[in-house]
Design an enzyme around this catalytic site. Structure first.
Site, mmCIF file in Angstrom:
data_model
loop_
_atom_site.group_PDB
_atom_site.id
_atom_site.type_symbol
_atom_site.label_atom_id
_atom_site.label_comp_id
_atom_site.label_asym_id
_atom_site.label_seq_id
_atom_site.Cartn_x
_atom_site.Cartn_y
_atom_site.Cartn_z
ATOM 1 N N CYS A 86 0.725 -1.038 -0.172
ATOM 2 C CA CYS A 86 0.004 -0.012 -0.094
ATOM 3 C C CYS A 86 0.745 1.257 -0.001
ATOM 4 O O CYS A 86 0.353 2.437 -0.130
ATOM 5 C CB CYS A 86 -0.873 -0.089 1.324
ATOM 6 S SG CYS A 86 -2.119 -1.552 1.242
ATOM 7 N N CYS A 209 -13.297 -0.337 7.918
ATOM 8 C CA CYS A 209 -12.154 -0.678 6.948
ATOM 9 C C CYS A 209 -12.189 0.328 5.786
ATOM 10 O O CYS A 209 -13.222 1.048 5.251
ATOM 11 C CB CYS A 209 -12.618 -2.002 6.228
ATOM 12 S SG CYS A 209 -13.043 -3.278 7.423
ATOM 13 N N SER A 210 -10.825 0.501 5.234
ATOM 14 C CA SER A 210 -11.105 1.114 3.767
ATOM 15 C C SER A 210 -11.405 0.178 2.803
ATOM 16 O O SER A 210 -11.444 -0.852 2.920
ATOM 17 C CB SER A 210 -9.483 1.545 3.533
ATOM 18 O OG SER A 210 -8.864 0.298 3.427
ATOM 19 N N ILE A 212 -12.462 -1.441 -1.060
ATOM 20 C CA ILE A 212 -11.811 -1.636 -2.320
ATOM 21 C C ILE A 212 -12.011 -0.807 -3.378
ATOM 22 O O ILE A 212 -13.183 -0.257 -3.436
ATOM 23 C CB ILE A 212 -12.271 -3.264 -2.910
ATOM 24 C CG1 ILE A 212 -12.032 -4.189 -1.958
ATOM 25 C CG2 ILE A 212 -11.901 -3.741 -4.076
ATOM 26 C CD1 ILE A 212 -10.758 -4.785 -1.232
ATOM 27 N N LYS A 331 -10.100 5.605 4.422
ATOM 28 C CA LYS A 331 -11.429 4.989 4.721
ATOM 29 C C LYS A 331 -12.586 5.797 3.946
ATOM 30 O O LYS A 331 -13.237 4.781 3.404
ATOM 31 C CB LYS A 331 -11.860 5.534 6.215
ATOM 32 C CG LYS A 331 -13.131 5.246 6.665
ATOM 33 C CD LYS A 331 -13.490 3.755 6.701
ATOM 34 C CE LYS A 331 -14.933 3.581 6.625
ATOM 35 N NZ LYS A 331 -15.239 3.755 5.298
ATOM 36 N N HIS A 335 -9.276 3.636 -1.204
ATOM 37 C CA HIS A 335 -7.870 3.055 -0.921
ATOM 38 C C HIS A 335 -7.454 2.040 -2.131
ATOM 39 O O HIS A 335 -7.241 0.870 -1.923
ATOM 40 C CB HIS A 335 -7.724 2.351 0.262
ATOM 41 C CG HIS A 335 -6.305 2.017 0.623
ATOM 42 N ND1 HIS A 335 -5.179 2.343 0.191
ATOM 43 C CD2 HIS A 335 -6.083 0.756 1.750
ATOM 44 C CE1 HIS A 335 -3.989 1.621 0.791
ATOM 45 N NE2 HIS A 335 -4.594 0.915 1.398
HETATM 46 N N1 COA Z 1 -16.677 1.165 3.810
HETATM 47 C C1 COA Z 1 -17.995 1.706 3.640
HETATM 48 N N2 COA Z 1 -18.835 1.168 2.722
HETATM 49 C C2 COA Z 1 -18.414 0.011 2.259
HETATM 50 C C3 COA Z 1 -17.013 -0.449 2.530
HETATM 51 C C4 COA Z 1 -16.171 0.167 3.253
HETATM 52 N N3 COA Z 1 -14.851 -0.222 3.564
HETATM 53 N N4 COA Z 1 -16.965 -1.605 1.867
HETATM 54 C C5 COA Z 1 -17.775 -1.799 1.290
HETATM 55 N N5 COA Z 1 -19.022 -1.087 1.421
HETATM 56 C C6 COA Z 1 -20.134 -0.759 1.126
HETATM 57 C C7 COA Z 1 -20.449 -1.057 -0.565
HETATM 58 O O1 COA Z 1 -20.543 0.366 -0.937
HETATM 59 C C8 COA Z 1 -21.841 -1.862 -0.405
HETATM 60 O O2 COA Z 1 -22.798 -0.683 -0.429
HETATM 61 P P1 COA Z 1 -24.151 -0.785 -1.402
HETATM 62 O O3 COA Z 1 -24.812 -2.208 -0.798
HETATM 63 O O4 COA Z 1 -24.961 0.439 -0.909
HETATM 64 O O5 COA Z 1 -24.005 -0.919 -2.573
HETATM 65 C C9 COA Z 1 -21.781 -2.673 0.508
HETATM 66 O O6 COA Z 1 -20.903 -1.829 1.678
HETATM 67 C C10 COA Z 1 -21.232 -4.086 0.303
HETATM 68 O O7 COA Z 1 -20.145 -3.912 -0.425
HETATM 69 P P2 COA Z 1 -19.374 -5.124 -0.868
HETATM 70 O O8 COA Z 1 -18.344 -4.973 -1.700
HETATM 71 O O9 COA Z 1 -20.058 -6.395 -0.979
HETATM 72 O O10 COA Z 1 -18.413 -5.489 0.726
HETATM 73 P P3 COA Z 1 -17.785 -6.606 0.921
HETATM 74 O O11 COA Z 1 -17.982 -7.120 2.222
HETATM 75 O O12 COA Z 1 -17.359 -7.339 -0.311
HETATM 76 O O13 COA Z 1 -16.198 -5.865 1.173
HETATM 77 C C11 COA Z 1 -14.602 -5.277 3.002
HETATM 78 C C12 COA Z 1 -16.071 -5.245 2.355
HETATM 79 C C13 COA Z 1 -14.564 -4.715 4.170
HETATM 80 C C14 COA Z 1 -14.249 -6.802 3.244
HETATM 81 C C15 COA Z 1 -13.703 -4.698 1.900
HETATM 82 O O14 COA Z 1 -13.797 -3.357 1.691
HETATM 83 C C16 COA Z 1 -12.372 -4.779 2.390
HETATM 84 O O15 COA Z 1 -11.553 -5.806 2.199
HETATM 85 N N6 COA Z 1 -11.630 -3.824 2.693
HETATM 86 C C17 COA Z 1 -10.271 -3.654 3.355
HETATM 87 C C18 COA Z 1 -9.346 -3.526 1.979
HETATM 88 C C19 COA Z 1 -7.917 -3.853 2.616
HETATM 89 O O16 COA Z 1 -7.485 -4.770 3.408
HETATM 90 N N7 COA Z 1 -7.043 -2.932 1.999
HETATM 91 C C20 COA Z 1 -5.701 -3.037 2.441
HETATM 92 C C21 COA Z 1 -5.324 -2.507 3.625
HETATM 93 S S1 COA Z 1 -4.049 -2.858 4.464
#
Ligand code: COA
Length: 389
Positions: A86, A209-210, A212, A331, A335
């Site tokens: 990152c 979480c930040s 995707i 966030k 990211h």
């Molecule tokens: N913050 C706010 N809203 C989020 C979000 C987040 N981080 N991630 C997803 N959403 C929302 C989407 O917009 C979607 O909204 P909608 O239903 O109104 O369209 C809903 O939540 C579901 O989204 P989805 O893509 O199905 O979520 P997911 O469960 O597949 O993924 C996480 C969620 C948290 C697992 C994913 O965002 C993630 O892995 N984040 C961490 C990324 C990471 O590790 N980066 C590197 C850091 S070191």
């Protein structure tokens, strides 16, 4: 004597889901905006340093340095791809800074890109987990939300940091992102929303979480002596500092701190001849809410263990003593991992130029960016200023 370096142009795409744009369109959009902003001709550019973390898994495309030169119409100049998870595009900037300091290049494009939303969530998590210790952590099922959840649990246990305090980072950053047209989310949230969002890795929830994301960001850097040829408001790079720590979390003696942040920050303050008191705002690596708290401590804005209380005091909000993540942070701005570091720098440039609109920090003269790779194995800290010295 090493040469001073200045930023004379910046450009980024909006962060978010870009279904109609691939890597090359994202790179071109950010690169062309930066070139236009600097008012330079493509002929001036001598080198490209571009970061991407995992374009092979996310987009089936490696060799992104060549993609950068090709799709910016800059062949045959040389291109370097940097990869540091990152922190990939902050390492691109520190590499570009060295290229200018050395005297070998006079105009360098640095930046980064990631296109993460074309793969399903499980594969994205696996790709990201490549930034931790594959054999000793990811192999056993640890994920990045899991890594930072461990850090959060320990911080809560050791320092009494509350679940509510941790949530306040997301609330503040979503509020700041309301004023950032390039942010992924334009949606205010409350502490209660965070605490009621789906559990991801205890104690961290979805709104900790930040996301995707897809996006790209570019900067044009030149020797400070030449900067005024391009712009009346060059932003000077006063410090460029990188440090490393163990790849795995379990080999650290204390998981409530990121040692490489402390090292990189101390070196940066020394290079800039500044202390924390001279810094007027900071973009810090809030890949998960807890990391904003840990980072404000390790950067010296709060005493160890007091990061949660600093956040709760409101002093890291715009208008507070040390505004943190005015852009919306990872966030809420989003990211796209390879582009994040360069985008943090763009926020610093916009703040220092006075161009940050509704999220402007009044009287901002100096700002800091802090970008983490993995669980803190790579950390890059830069300090920027309106003033050359
Ligand atoms: N913050 C706010 N809203 C989020 C979000 C987040 N981080 N991630 C997803 N959403 C929302 C989407 O917009 C979607 O909204 P909608 O239903 O109104 O369209 C809903 O939540 C579901 O989204 P989805 O893509 O199905 O979520 P997911 O469960 O597949 O993924 C996480 C969620 C948290 C697992 C994913 O965002 C993630 O892995 N984040 C961490 C990324 C990471 O590790 N980066 C590197 C850091 S070191």
């Amino acid at each position: 004597m090493m040469r001073d370096v200045a930023i004379v142009g910046v450009g980024m795409t909006k962060f978010g889901e870009h279904w109609k744009k691939g890597l090359r369109e994202l790179i071109s959009e950010a690169g062309i905006k930066a070139v236009d902003d600097a008012g330079i001709s493509g002929k001036d550019i001598q080198l490209i340093v571009g970061g991407s973390m995992s374009s092979g898994i996310f987009a089936g495309q490696e060799h992104t340095g060549a993609l950068f030169t090709d799709y910016l119409g800059l062949n045959p100049i040389p291109a370097i791809r940097t990869e540091a998870a990152c922190a990939s595009s902050s390492v691109a900037l520190s590499t570009g800074v060295m290229a200018i300091q050395s005297g070998r290049y006079n105009c360098v494009v640095v930046g980064g890109v990631e296109k993460m939303t074309d793969v399903y969530g499980g594969l994205a998590t696996t790709a990201l987990a490549g930034a931790m210790d594959r054999d000793n952590e990811a192999h056993f099922g640890l994920t990045f939300p899991g890594v930072y959840a461990l850090m959060a649990k320990r911080h809560m246990h050791q320092y009494g940091t509350t679940r509510e305090q941790i949530a306040m980072s997301a609330v503040k950053n979503h509020e700041n992102a309301m004023h950032n047209p390039n942010a992924q989310f334009h949606r205010k949230i409350t502490v209660d929303d965070v605490l009621k969002s789906p559990l991801v890795a205890d104690p961290l929830r979805l709104l900790d979480c930040s996301p995707i994301a897809d996006g790209a960001a570019s900067l044009i850097i030149v020797p400070a002596d030449k900067a005024k040829q391009y712009t009346d408001t060059p932003i000077y790079i006063r410090a460029s500092s990188q440090a490393s720590d163990t790849l795995s979390l379990y080999r650290r003696s204390d998981i409530t701190t990121i040692g490489a942040t402390i090292t990189a920050a101390q070196n940066a303050y020394k290079q800039a001849g500044m202390t924390t008191k001279d810094i007027h705002f900071a973009e810090v690596h809030d890949c998960f809410t807890i990391n904003e708290i840990i980072s404000t401590e390790d950067l010296g804005f709060a005493r160890k263990g007091d990061g949660g209380r600093l956040l709760q005091s409101g002093e890291t909000m715009i208008g507070g003593k040390i505004p943190v993540n005015t852009s919306g942070g990872l966030k809420a701005k989003g990211h796209p991992v390879g582009a994040t570091g360069a985008a943090q720098v763009i926020e610093a440039v916009e703040q220092l130029r006075g161009d940050a609109g509704g999220r402007q920090v009044d009287g901002a003269e100096n700002g800091l960016t802090h970008n983490v790779g993995g669980s803190g194995s790579t950390v890059v800290v830069h300090i920027f200023s309106r003033n050359r010295k």
